[in-house]
Enzyme design. Structure first.
Site, PDB file in Angstrom:
ATOM      1  N   CYS A   1       3.245  -1.212 -12.609  1.00 15.56           N
ATOM      2  CA  CYS A   1       3.551  -0.082 -13.491  1.00 15.56           C
ATOM      3  C   CYS A   1       4.703  -0.490 -14.410  1.00 15.56           C
ATOM      4  O   CYS A   1       5.643   0.262 -14.620  1.00 15.56           O
ATOM      5  CB  CYS A   1       3.869   1.174 -12.690  1.00 15.56           C
ATOM      6  SG  CYS A   1       5.126   0.969 -11.432  1.00 15.56           S
TER       7      CYS A   1
ATOM      8  N   ASP B   1       2.139  -2.738   4.168  1.00 15.50           N
ATOM      9  CA  ASP B   1       3.376  -2.662   3.395  1.00 15.50           C
ATOM     10  C   ASP B   1       4.475  -3.354   4.188  1.00 15.50           C
ATOM     11  O   ASP B   1       4.465  -3.311   5.419  1.00 15.50           O
ATOM     12  CB  ASP B   1       3.762  -1.205   3.092  1.00 15.50           C
ATOM     13  CG  ASP B   1       4.638  -1.119   1.840  1.00 15.50           C
ATOM     14  OD1 ASP B   1       4.087  -0.931   0.743  1.00 15.50           O
ATOM     15  OD2 ASP B   1       5.870  -1.276   1.974  1.00 15.50           O
TER      16      ASP B   1
ATOM     17  N   ASP C   1       4.948  -8.929   5.537  1.00 14.49           N
ATOM     18  CA  ASP C   1       5.175  -9.471   4.204  1.00 14.49           C
ATOM     19  C   ASP C   1       3.840 -10.032   3.703  1.00 14.49           C
ATOM     20  O   ASP C   1       3.257 -10.915   4.325  1.00 14.49           O
ATOM     21  CB  ASP C   1       6.229 -10.589   4.288  1.00 14.49           C
ATOM     22  CG  ASP C   1       6.638 -11.087   2.900  1.00 14.49           C
ATOM     23  OD1 ASP C   1       5.807 -11.048   1.968  1.00 14.49           O
ATOM     24  OD2 ASP C   1       7.794 -11.519   2.766  1.00 14.49           O
TER      25      ASP C   1
ATOM     26  N   ALA D   1       0.771  -1.244   0.000  1.00 12.96           N
ATOM     27  CA  ALA D   1       0.000   0.000   0.000  1.00 12.96           C
ATOM     28  C   ALA D   1       0.806   1.300   0.000  1.00 12.96           C
ATOM     29  O   ALA D   1       0.311   2.319  -0.467  1.00 12.96           O
ATOM     30  CB  ALA D   1      -0.946   0.009   1.199  1.00 12.96           C
TER      31      ALA D   1
ATOM     32  N   LYS E   1      -3.325   4.829  -3.555  1.00 13.33           N
ATOM     33  CA  LYS E   1      -4.429   3.943  -3.938  1.00 13.33           C
ATOM     34  C   LYS E   1      -5.269   3.552  -2.729  1.00 13.33           C
ATOM     35  O   LYS E   1      -6.494   3.438  -2.828  1.00 13.33           O
ATOM     36  CB  LYS E   1      -3.895   2.710  -4.656  1.00 13.33           C
ATOM     37  CG  LYS E   1      -3.185   3.035  -5.975  1.00 13.33           C
ATOM     38  CD  LYS E   1      -2.692   1.785  -6.681  1.00 13.33           C
ATOM     39  CE  LYS E   1      -1.790   2.132  -7.853  1.00 13.33           C
ATOM     40  NZ  LYS E   1      -0.443   2.604  -7.418  1.00 13.33           N
TER      41      LYS E   1
END
Lengths: 303, 179
Positions: free
Chosen positions: A230, A130, A157, A107, A112
């Protein structure tokens, strides 16, 4: 740009693609409806003297004509959040609803996750996780500035994530915005390809496969998982979704998106992928004058 | 067989644990941790000080992590819970004067009717930059919500401290802006 040469066979109008990758990206922000309705944000930007263009595909995405989008009252009040236009795509495809339990498993820094909280009217549970403690401070800062009260932050994780701490056993929806080789961010970050290697692509793909599997396991039957990166590398996109199809109970489903994009691949190098991968979206920089992105939508099915 | 646990022991005060979030007890009578405020006390404070109606928070729970750092959360979670953050920080208790956070004031301050100080654009600019400023105020001294007009409506900027004819900006360094 050399690493991008491998995509010449799969990208329409490859020269336009390369040219777009060389052009820097403008400033985009997302209107944060937790703090103010879009109309009021537009009025506030006008008061700030900042010209804007509203994206056709999403009225909450605004392209600003300013070099310092953070130095506006709109930003100070959290009406706007700097977020690249394509980066706003995965939460829209995930389509979280108010009251649901949603997991954003990678995150930070939270663009987002807060977008999902806004789509849910800040009602429900967004678990923003995260694995990097350093980036979690940025995530927390953004969540508080944007006024998200439905967001809980964890540091773990995602590959072996435990839901025990929450007292419920499945999420309704999960976003896997996976760590990746970031080829699609070249317009924002000209150094993005400096450390590119096939070895890096293959090692990050291993991590992505672990995360997508856990995401599907942690999402209820009939629930939705969106996988996004991405980057353009099929090894990190279609191949990862193919791995999920092979190992977990899920299927690739269609979605509507008011942006131009190309379908997902069904073959790359020596590999072939399930035909349903055509339902995924490859967004190239020259198609909408944005960064690059890959998005696939999965439905969790009965085991 | 004898049962050693007596109701009296059940009510013995537990310790505050700085590593985890605990939901605030509904009322002071439900308290099991010494010094911990109740949900009722928090709602009373927001209503008494700022005129924010208690029902504003019907869909939110309040949590404490560490001594006196109160968080507001709208999602689902069991208590206690050990995670990094739950909703947003909203209030500092366990000091003489309770202090709301800038982010809370920005998010919920629009519901306030009392102890809101309206600033013109220039004063708002100085406030957002973290500057203190001289000004008159005939209301209570202490923590206030500073606001200005944005796009036709009053919009809270954050928390200020008013004492001795001076409005001090409480906007944290990382949230300050030159506008």
């Amino acid at each position: 740009m050399e690493p991008l040469e491998r995509y010449r066979p799969i990208v329409d109008d490859f020269e336009a693609f390369l040219a777009a990758c060389r052009r820097p990206l403008g400033n985009a922000v997302r209107a944060n409806t937790i703090k103010a309705p879009v109309d009021r944000t537009l009025d506030a930007l006008a008061e700030d003297g900042v010209a804007y263009e509203q994206a056709d595909w999403n009225p909450r995405v605004l392209r600003l004509e300013t070099d310092s989008p953070g130095s506006t009252w709109s930003s100070f009040h959290g009406f706007t959040h700097g977020q690249e236009e394509v980066s706003a795509v995965p939460p829209v495809v995930l389509d979280p609803q108010p009251g649901e339990r949603v997991w954003d498993c990678c995150a930070a820094p939270g663009g987002k996750a807060t977008q999902m909280a806004a789509l849910m009217d800040d009602r429900g549970t967004v678990v923003a996780n995260d694995n990097n403690l350093g980036r979690i401070s940025a995530l927390r800062f953004n969540a508080e500035r944007l006024g998200a009260t439905s967001l809980a932050v964890t540091n773990a994780d995602a590959r072996n994530y435990s839901l025990d701490r929450f007292g419920f056993d499945a999420f309704d929806r999960t976003l896997v915005d996976a760590p990746c080789s970031c080829e699609g961010t070249i317009r924002k970050n000209p150094d993005a390809l400096d450390n590119w290697s096939e070895g890096h692509v293959s090692s990050v793909a291993g991590i992505q496969k672990g995360i997508i599997r856990r995401a599907i396991q942690a999402t209820r039957e009939g629930g939705t998982v969106v996988y996004s990166t991405c980057t353009f590398a099929p090894e990190e996109n279609e191949a990862v979704v193919q791995h999920a199809l092979d190992e977990e109970s899920c299927r690739v489903v269609d979605f509507d998106l008011g942006l131009e994009y190309s379908p997902g691949l069904t073959e790359w190098d020596e590999d072939t992928y399930d035909e349903s991968l055509e339902r995924a979206a490859r967004i190239y920089p020259h198609q909408n004058d944005t960064g690059g992105f890959f998005v696939a939508k999965l439905e969790v099915t009965a085991p | 067989m004898t049962d050693d646990a007596t109701p009296g022991e059940d009510r013995e005060l537990a310790q505050n644990d700085g590593q985890r979030f605990d939901r605030l007890p509904a009322t002071d009578a439900d308290r099991t941790v010494e010094g911990r405020v109740s949900r009722e006390a928090v709602l009373d404070y927001f209503a008494d000080r700022f005129g924010i109606p208690p029902e504003t928070f019907d869909d939110h729970s309040f949590w404490e992590k560490g001594a006196g750092k109160i968080w507001i959360y709208g999602g689902a979670a069991p208590t206690p819970i050990e995670i990094e953050a739950i909703g947003m920080t909203c209030l500092r208790t366990r000091q003489e004067h309770w202090k709301p956070t800038t982010d809370f004031a920005q998010r919920f301050g629009r519901h306030a009717t009392d102890c809101v100080i309206d600033l013109d654009r220039d004063a708002a600019r100085r406030f957002a930059a973290g500057e203190d400023q001289e000004r008159d105020w005939d209301g209570d001294w202490g923590y206030l919500i500073a606001a200005h007009e944005v796009a036709g409506e009053r919009e809270p900027l954050g928390v200020g401290l008013y004492v001795h004819g001076e409005l001090r900006s409480m906007v944290p360094k990382g949230r300050q802006r030159e506008l």
